[in-house]
Design a protein around this motif. Structure first.
Motif, short mmCIF file in Angstrom:
data_model
loop_
_atom_site.label_atom_id
_atom_site.label_comp_id
_atom_site.label_asym_id
_atom_site.label_seq_id
_atom_site.Cartn_x
_atom_site.Cartn_y
_atom_site.Cartn_z
N LEU A 1 0.84 -1.19 0.00
CA LEU A 1 0.00 0.00 0.00
C LEU A 1 0.88 1.24 0.00
N ASN A 2 0.51 2.21 -0.84
CA ASN A 2 1.32 3.43 -0.91
C ASN A 2 0.45 4.69 -0.92
N LEU A 3 1.09 5.79 -0.49
CA LEU A 3 0.43 7.09 -0.43
C LEU A 3 0.82 7.91 -1.64
N TYR A 4 -0.17 8.59 -2.23
CA TYR A 4 0.06 9.46 -3.37
C TYR A 4 -0.47 10.86 -3.06
N SER B 1 -3.17 3.69 -2.52
CA SER B 1 -3.43 2.71 -3.57
C SER B 1 -2.54 1.49 -3.37
N ARG B 2 -3.05 0.35 -3.76
CA ARG B 2 -2.26 -0.88 -3.76
C ARG B 2 -1.46 -1.02 -5.05
N ASN B 3 -1.66 -0.11 -5.98
CA ASN B 3 -1.01 -0.19 -7.29
C ASN B 3 0.22 0.70 -7.34
N ASP B 4 1.15 0.34 -8.22
CA ASP B 4 2.32 1.20 -8.41
C ASP B 4 1.92 2.43 -9.21
N LYS C 1 -5.45 3.67 -10.73
CA LYS C 1 -6.62 3.60 -11.60
C LYS C 1 -6.99 4.92 -12.25
N ILE C 2 -6.48 6.02 -11.72
CA ILE C 2 -6.73 7.30 -12.38
C ILE C 2 -6.07 7.31 -13.76
N THR D 1 -9.04 6.05 -1.49
CA THR D 1 -8.33 4.98 -2.17
C THR D 1 -9.01 4.64 -3.49
N ASP D 2 -8.22 4.10 -4.43
CA ASP D 2 -8.78 3.65 -5.71
C ASP D 2 -9.07 2.15 -5.70
N GLU D 3 -8.98 1.52 -4.54
CA GLU D 3 -9.13 0.06 -4.45
C GLU D 3 -10.56 -0.38 -4.74
N THR D 4 -10.67 -1.48 -5.50
CA THR D 4 -11.96 -2.12 -5.71
C THR D 4 -11.90 -3.54 -5.14
#
Length: 272
Positions: free
Chosen positions: A86-89, A107-110, A115-116, A204-207
């Protein structure tokens, strides 16, 4: 401001305003050409001119509002941390008046796959609605220690979807790890119950997607991770009711427990 090509409704409204203004302009020109010099001297030309100007003003206001709806709401995104899960943007965001401000999300994504950028609806995680195969099915519930709360929470089994897994595959793996039981996916009912939905879009953008099925076998912690402390409960409806009334419960777990309580059959709500 460039309007998106795929916004058909917005384009139709915009074109309608243009047509209305053009019609008033044509009417104004037709009326003007028929007026005598005496009419013009006494200002009879002002009425169609006023209508035309009002129509133009309405068109400009509507276009300004629609442009705000479609304008880009941020300038750049900066990754603030570099962690495994998990990371902060930080987003250089723009408010409704065009002013800059900082907006933070997790987000859990790099950075390349948030997802944006990707617009993906691929679920990062799953929650598992699993019942026993009995005349009076029981629901697989877990009581798990959660570090951010320093407390135990009642939930349904859940976890992340690994690369190459389907939600069903992830559910079978997570159920085995968290409870020791075997999971068989149920695929009947309406598909929208299995769609990925956003967990908390304000931060978060998590689904996450729900997976439904049955469990069998014995409860064991043989495959439990050292960082997880889990107690498994095969709960009947009276136990589920007590948990919802008295205990701390995760939101997605609570909603599925409510379905379990109010369904004639364990999966009958999926047909609604």
């Amino acid at each position: 401001m460039i309007r998106p090509d795929n916004d058909k409704q917005g384009s139709m409204r915009y074109n309608s305003s243009i047509r209305n203004a053009a019609e008033h302009l044509l009417e104004f020109l037709r009326h003007s050409s028929q007026m005598t010099a005496q009419d013009k001297k006494h200002g009879h030309l002002l009425m169609p001119d006023r209508v035309f100007c009002q129509e133009l003003m309405i068109m400009r206001q509507r276009n300004r509002k629609e442009n705000w709806l479609y304008m880009k709401k941020y300038r750049k995104i900066h990754q603030q941390t570099d962690n495994p899960f998990l990371n902060l943007y930080k987003m250089d965001a723009i408010d409704n008046k065009g002013r800059d401000f900082n907006y933070y999300f997790a987000s859990r994504n790099d950075a390349q796959h948030i997802k944006i950028h990707t617009k993906s609806m691929q679920p990062e995680g799953i929650v598992i609605y699993a019942v026993t195969q009995e005349n009076e099915p029981r629901l697989a519930v877990i009581k798990q220690y959660r570090y951010p709360l320093d407390a135990y929470l009642y939930e349904l089994p859940a976890g992340l979807v690994d690369a190459g897994e389907t939600p069903g595959m992830a559910a079978a793996r997570e159920m085995k790890e968290e409870t020791g039981m075997d999971f068989t996916e149920y695929t009947g009912g309406m598909d929208f119950y299995r769609r990925p939905y956003f967990m908390g879009p304000g931060f978060t953008d998590e689904t996450s997607a729900a997976v439904f099925g049955t469990v069998s076998g014995c409860v064991t912690d043989a495959m439990a991770e050292d960082t997880e402390e889990i107690q498994v409960i095969l709960a009947d409806k009276s136990q589920v009711c007590r948990i919802l009334e008295e205990e701390r419960v995760s939101l997605r777990g609570a909603y599925l427990m409510m379905h379990f309580l109010h369904s004639d059959g364990p999966f009958s709500f999926l047909d609604a």
